[in-house]
Design a protein around this motif. Structure first.
Motif, PDB file in Angstrom:
ATOM      1  N   VAL A   1       2.422  32.355  38.226  1.00  0.00           N
ATOM      2  CA  VAL A   1       2.076  31.911  36.878  1.00  0.00           C
ATOM      3  C   VAL A   1       0.796  31.084  36.946  1.00  0.00           C
ATOM      4  O   VAL A   1       0.534  30.380  37.922  1.00  0.00           O
ATOM      5  N   LYS A   2      -0.016  31.227  35.899  1.00  0.00           N
ATOM      6  CA  LYS A   2      -1.245  30.442  35.759  1.00  0.00           C
ATOM      7  C   LYS A   2      -1.292  29.872  34.355  1.00  0.00           C
ATOM      8  O   LYS A   2      -1.052  30.602  33.391  1.00  0.00           O
ATOM      9  N   PRO A   3      -1.590  28.583  34.211  1.00  0.00           N
ATOM     10  CA  PRO A   3      -1.737  27.612  35.290  1.00  0.00           C
ATOM     11  C   PRO A   3      -0.401  27.338  35.974  1.00  0.00           C
ATOM     12  O   PRO A   3       0.648  27.549  35.370  1.00  0.00           O
ATOM     13  N   PRO A   4      -0.428  26.865  37.226  1.00  0.00           N
ATOM     14  CA  PRO A   4       0.820  26.576  37.944  1.00  0.00           C
ATOM     15  C   PRO A   4       1.636  25.499  37.225  1.00  0.00           C
ATOM     16  O   PRO A   4       1.103  24.701  36.462  1.00  0.00           O
ATOM     17  N   VAL A   5       2.924  25.478  37.501  1.00  0.00           N
ATOM     18  CA  VAL A   5       3.810  24.467  36.924  1.00  0.00           C
ATOM     19  C   VAL A   5       3.681  23.184  37.736  1.00  0.00           C
ATOM     20  O   VAL A   5       3.824  23.204  38.959  1.00  0.00           O
ATOM     21  N   SER A   6       3.403  22.085  37.072  1.00  0.00           N
ATOM     22  CA  SER A   6       3.246  20.808  37.767  1.00  0.00           C
ATOM     23  C   SER A   6       4.618  20.172  38.008  1.00  0.00           C
ATOM     24  O   SER A   6       5.591  20.485  37.311  1.00  0.00           O
ATOM     25  N   PRO A   7       4.723  19.261  38.970  1.00  0.00           N
ATOM     26  CA  PRO A   7       6.026  18.635  39.295  1.00  0.00           C
ATOM     27  C   PRO A   7       6.659  17.894  38.131  1.00  0.00           C
ATOM     28  O   PRO A   7       7.869  17.715  38.098  1.00  0.00           O
ATOM     29  N   ASN A   8       5.857  17.448  37.166  1.00  0.00           N
ATOM     30  CA  ASN A   8       6.393  16.670  36.043  1.00  0.00           C
ATOM     31  C   ASN A   8       6.785  17.535  34.848  1.00  0.00           C
ATOM     32  O   ASN A   8       7.263  17.011  33.850  1.00  0.00           O
TER      33      ASN A   8
ATOM     34  N   GLY B   1      16.450  29.255  25.601  1.00  0.00           N
ATOM     35  CA  GLY B   1      15.825  30.557  25.377  1.00  0.00           C
ATOM     36  C   GLY B   1      15.043  30.667  24.095  1.00  0.00           C
ATOM     37  O   GLY B   1      14.574  31.759  23.749  1.00  0.00           O
ATOM     38  N   ASN B   2      14.865  29.556  23.377  1.00  0.00           N
ATOM     39  CA  ASN B   2      14.094  29.586  22.129  1.00  0.00           C
ATOM     40  C   ASN B   2      12.598  29.636  22.431  1.00  0.00           C
ATOM     41  O   ASN B   2      12.094  28.870  23.267  1.00  0.00           O
ATOM     42  N   PHE B   3      11.892  30.498  21.744  1.00  0.00           N
ATOM     43  CA  PHE B   3      10.478  30.750  22.002  1.00  0.00           C
ATOM     44  C   PHE B   3       9.623  29.501  21.825  1.00  0.00           C
ATOM     45  O   PHE B   3       9.768  28.750  20.858  1.00  0.00           O
ATOM     46  N   ILE B   4       8.724  29.283  22.791  1.00  0.00           N
ATOM     47  CA  ILE B   4       7.747  28.201  22.708  1.00  0.00           C
ATOM     48  C   ILE B   4       6.332  28.754  22.735  1.00  0.00           C
ATOM     49  O   ILE B   4       5.498  28.390  21.909  1.00  0.00           O
ATOM     50  N   ALA B   5       6.060  29.640  23.694  1.00  0.00           N
ATOM     51  CA  ALA B   5       4.698  30.163  23.825  1.00  0.00           C
ATOM     52  C   ALA B   5       4.738  31.521  24.506  1.00  0.00           C
ATOM     53  O   ALA B   5       5.726  31.900  25.138  1.00  0.00           O
TER      54      ALA B   5
ATOM     55  N   ASP C   1       8.896  37.442  29.604  1.00  0.00           N
ATOM     56  CA  ASP C   1       8.619  37.691  28.194  1.00  0.00           C
ATOM     57  C   ASP C   1       8.047  36.508  27.420  1.00  0.00           C
ATOM     58  O   ASP C   1       7.283  36.706  26.473  1.00  0.00           O
ATOM     59  N   ALA C   2       8.407  35.285  27.797  1.00  0.00           N
ATOM     60  CA  ALA C   2       7.934  34.144  27.008  1.00  0.00           C
ATOM     61  C   ALA C   2       8.268  32.831  27.709  1.00  0.00           C
ATOM     62  O   ALA C   2       9.174  32.768  28.538  1.00  0.00           O
ATOM     63  N   ILE C   3       7.519  31.785  27.343  1.00  0.00           N
ATOM     64  CA  ILE C   3       7.886  30.421  27.685  1.00  0.00           C
ATOM     65  C   ILE C   3       8.885  29.958  26.626  1.00  0.00           C
ATOM     66  O   ILE C   3       8.653  30.133  25.420  1.00  0.00           O
ATOM     67  N   THR C   4       9.995  29.375  27.045  1.00  0.00           N
ATOM     68  CA  THR C   4      11.047  28.982  26.108  1.00  0.00           C
ATOM     69  C   THR C   4      11.535  27.568  26.435  1.00  0.00           C
ATOM     70  O   THR C   4      11.102  26.952  27.412  1.00  0.00           O
ATOM     71  N   ASP C   5      12.476  27.102  25.620  1.00  0.00           N
ATOM     72  CA  ASP C   5      13.206  25.897  26.014  1.00  0.00           C
ATOM     73  C   ASP C   5      14.397  26.321  26.870  1.00  0.00           C
ATOM     74  O   ASP C   5      14.555  27.510  27.183  1.00  0.00           O
TER      75      ASP C   5
ATOM     76  N   ARG D   1       0.729  30.659  29.017  1.00  0.00           N
ATOM     77  CA  ARG D   1       0.441  30.917  30.424  1.00  0.00           C
ATOM     78  C   ARG D   1       0.337  32.422  30.627  1.00  0.00           C
ATOM     79  O   ARG D   1       0.675  33.212  29.750  1.00  0.00           O
ATOM     80  N   SER D   2      -0.123  32.784  31.803  1.00  0.00           N
ATOM     81  CA  SER D   2      -0.131  34.193  32.188  1.00  0.00           C
ATOM     82  C   SER D   2       0.675  34.343  33.466  1.00  0.00           C
ATOM     83  O   SER D   2       0.896  33.373  34.192  1.00  0.00           O
TER      84      SER D   2
END
Length: 220
Positions: free
Chosen positions: A121-128, A77-81, A70-74, A107-108
């Motif tokens: 997920v795109k873009p992929p999650v980077s190690p950092n 669970g708070n909405f970020i993107a 549903d969303a990118i969060t912290d 992201r998608s």
């Protein structure tokens, strides 16, 4: 737990615990929970927040059957993107080399066909990166242990799970036609009630959608 076991023993005519032991009842109870999840996973829908792996492929261990991301969060669970679902098989213009890249948290994602809970997920999650996502999932209930308090997955389906345990107990008495009939009756009750809950949920959802559509005049 003691109340559940006593209820089963009463219906099975074994108050004195002469015929079956408590661990067997608990085993059948857990089997019933598993069967309910298979028949109607919508009864076990939860919102979960999980940290994404440093990759494009994701398989959250806290989600057994993925409905949506549903969303990118912290971490709380708070909405970020936004996190929009896309069809990975469709050819789009996005990602062409001549497109300017932009810094964004959006992201998608795309579900991986043939799996229950994998997605990319795109873009992929980077190690950092520390990236969290809020997901809607069906989560299998934890196994019940003898002596523990019953959680919501049992208390909300108490009578139904009693029916399943009795179905198993009477079904084990293979030499008794009467017991076999009782077993079939209890399983029918279990099956009807499990599927009826889903039918009611679907009907209620359709009714609510129709009422909303009528209020808005069918406009989007």
């Amino acid at each position: 737990m003691a109340d559940f076991i006593l209820r089963v023993r009463f219906d099975y005519n074994d108050i004195d615990a002469d015929r079956i032991e408590d661990p067997l009842i608990v085993d059948y109870l857990n089997e019933g929970l598993s069967e309910m999840f298979k028949l109607n996973p919508n009864k076990f829908i939860k919102t979960v927040v999980a940290k994404l792996d440093d990759s494009d492929l994701q398989q959250p261990c806290c989600c057994d059957l993925l409905y949506s991301v549903d969303a990118i969060t912290d971490a709380h669970g708070n909405f970020i993107a936004e996190l929009k679902e896309v069809d990975d098989t469709a050819q789009t213009a996005f990602g062409k080399r001549n497109c300017a890249s932009r810094e964004t948290d959006t992201r998608s994602y795309s579900k991986v066909s043939g799996t229950d809970n994998q997605f990319t997920v795109k873009p992929p999650v980077s190690p950092n990166d520390n990236v969290y996502a809020r997901m809607t999932c069906a989560v299998k209930p934890d196994k019940v242990k003898l002596g523990e308090e019953l959680d919501e997955s049992v208390t909300e389906n108490y009578a139904n799970l009693v029916d399943y345990v009795l179905y198993c107990l009477f079904g084990s008495e293979t030499e008794s036609a009467t017991s076999q009939q009782k077993s079939a009756q209890y399983y029918k009750q279990f099956l009807d009630r499990t599927l009826l809950h889903e039918q009611i949920r679907v009907a209620f959802t359709h009714q609510a959608t129709a009422q909303t559509s009528n209020k808005t005049g069918g406009k989007k």
